[in-house]
Each structure stands twice: as C-alpha cells, then as structure tokens.
Design a protein around this motif. Structure first.
Motif, PDB file in Angstrom:
ATOM      1  N   THR A  31      -0.027  -1.023   0.085  1.00 18.42           N
ATOM      2  CA  THR A  31      -0.262   0.184  -0.637  1.00 18.42           C
ATOM      3  C   THR A  31       0.832   1.361   0.173  1.00 18.42           C
ATOM      4  O   THR A  31       0.073   2.257  -0.427  1.00 18.42           O
ATOM      5  N   THR A  34       1.440   1.468  -3.652  1.00 18.55           N
ATOM      6  CA  THR A  34       0.552   2.112  -3.986  1.00 18.55           C
ATOM      7  C   THR A  34       0.424   3.725  -4.117  1.00 18.55           C
ATOM      8  O   THR A  34      -0.240   4.371  -5.418  1.00 18.55           O
ATOM      9  N   TYR A  35       0.838   4.202  -2.535  1.00 15.31           N
ATOM     10  CA  TYR A  35       0.407   5.027  -2.557  1.00 15.31           C
ATOM     11  C   TYR A  35       1.485   6.460  -2.756  1.00 15.31           C
ATOM     12  O   TYR A  35       0.639   7.323  -3.909  1.00 15.31           O
ATOM     13  N   GLY A  56      -3.459   3.278  -0.863  1.00 16.01           N
ATOM     14  CA  GLY A  56      -2.409   3.712  -0.233  1.00 16.01           C
ATOM     15  C   GLY A  56      -2.516   4.036   1.604  1.00 16.01           C
ATOM     16  O   GLY A  56      -2.329   4.266   2.157  1.00 16.01           O
TER      17      GLY A  56
END
Length: 202
Positions: A83, A86-87, A114
């Motif tokens: 995550t 992803t962020y 995220g």
C-alpha cells in the motif's frame, strides 16, 4: 526472547508505526497545497481537483476493512509495503494525470488505497496485538497522536518545494516520501509466538 529484547522490539514497533502513520496523514492533509498550481497549469477546475480528493477519501473508507483483513491474514509487513508503493504510484500519477481521461480520479483511487493501508487500519491492530492489555490504550493513543505531527512537518516542506521548484517536483518528492514508508515497514512483522499473541519489529 528476553524482557529486554521484548521492550526493544516494542519500542521499535511504536516508533516505526508512529512514523508511518505520521507520513501517511501528513501527505494526505497536505495535498490541498497543490490545488491552485495544478488547476492553473492543467486547466482543470477546483471542483475537478476536489473530486479527486473526494475519491481518495471515499476509497479510504471503503477499502480500510479489506486492507485491515489482509493485514490480519498475511501479516502487516507485505500489506504496508504494497500500500505504501500504491500510495506513491497515486501521487506520481497526479503529475501525469492529464495524459489520459480520468487520470486524476485514478490517482485519487490509488492514493485512497495507499492511505487505508499505511494509516490506522493495519498499524493500530498490529500495535494493539503487541501490547499488554494494561498498556494498550496508552500505547495506541501515543501512536495515533503521531498522525497529527506529519502535517506540521510535511505541509511546510511541500509549500517550500512548490514555491522553489514547482508543483510537479514537489509531488514527485511527496511520492518518494510515500515510497519511503515501504522501507520503514521492512522491520515490522507478525510474531510467531502464538502464546503471547504479539507483533514485533526485528
């Protein structure tokens, strides 16, 4: 593991969790700084930018239970790393959001996932399981309070970067800071000591 090692592992877990939450919340709360320069350069309205932030907040709320469940099933470390990246991808996509239709909304979606993973959902549960019941409330409160510190640091940094280098460079710097949460997550793992039910940092 000795009592000294347990205390040391717990301290590392608290510090890393506080740092990750602080970075996560600091980045999230500082995105408003980019509204004016982005709307001027990309030719979008404030409503379009605001909708992207709304998507982020909506996705944050919707995905948090699933991200938390993944953290319980697979352990906090892989979820935090995934995550965090992803962020970072969501923030980086904001720089190139005009490259395709809906780019800003996709960026908001990724940033929302995220935020759900690197915010309170995974880490509070991890800290809670690692803390003795008599100290749990105090420890969780301490880690949660760290979330407010990130804005105090990252907002001035973001504004300085925007003023000095432009919003695109500042957003790329924010993406790099988001990615750094993956590195901070590496020492965090779920303990194999089932009798203690604790998580720890190694």
């Amino acid at each position: 593991m000795t009592a000294t090692q347990n205390r040391r592992a717990m301290l590392v877990l608290i510090v890393l969790s506080g740092l990750i939450i602080s970075i996560c919340m600091g980045l999230r709360q500082s995105l408003g700084l980019f509204m004016r320069p982005m709307t001027l350069e990309l030719g979008i309205s404030a409503a379009t930018f605001g909708f992207s932030i709304a998507v982020q907040n909506l996705v944050l709320g919707l995905s948090q239970p699933f991200v938390g469940a993944a953290g319980d099933r697979y352990g906090p470390r892989p979820v935090l790393i995934a995550t965090a990246l992803t962020y970072a991808a969501g923030l980086l996509l904001m720089v190139y959001s005009n490259a395709f239709p809906g780019g800003l909304e996709v960026a908001g979606f990724l940033a929302g996932v995220g935020t759900a993973g690197t915010g309170f959902g995974v880490l509070i549960g991890t800290v809670s399981r690692a803390t003795p019941p008599e100290k749990r409330s105090q420890t969780i409160g301490l880690v949660a309070a760290a979330g407010s510190l990130g804005t105090m640091v990252l907002a001035p940094i973001g504004q300085s970067l925007i003023n000095g280098f432009g919003w695109k460079a500042a957003m790329m710097a924010f993406a790099a800071i988001a990615a750094s949460m993956a590195l901070l997550s590496l020492p965090i793992r779920e303990s194999n000591e089932k009798h203690s039910g604790r998580s720890q940092a190694i």
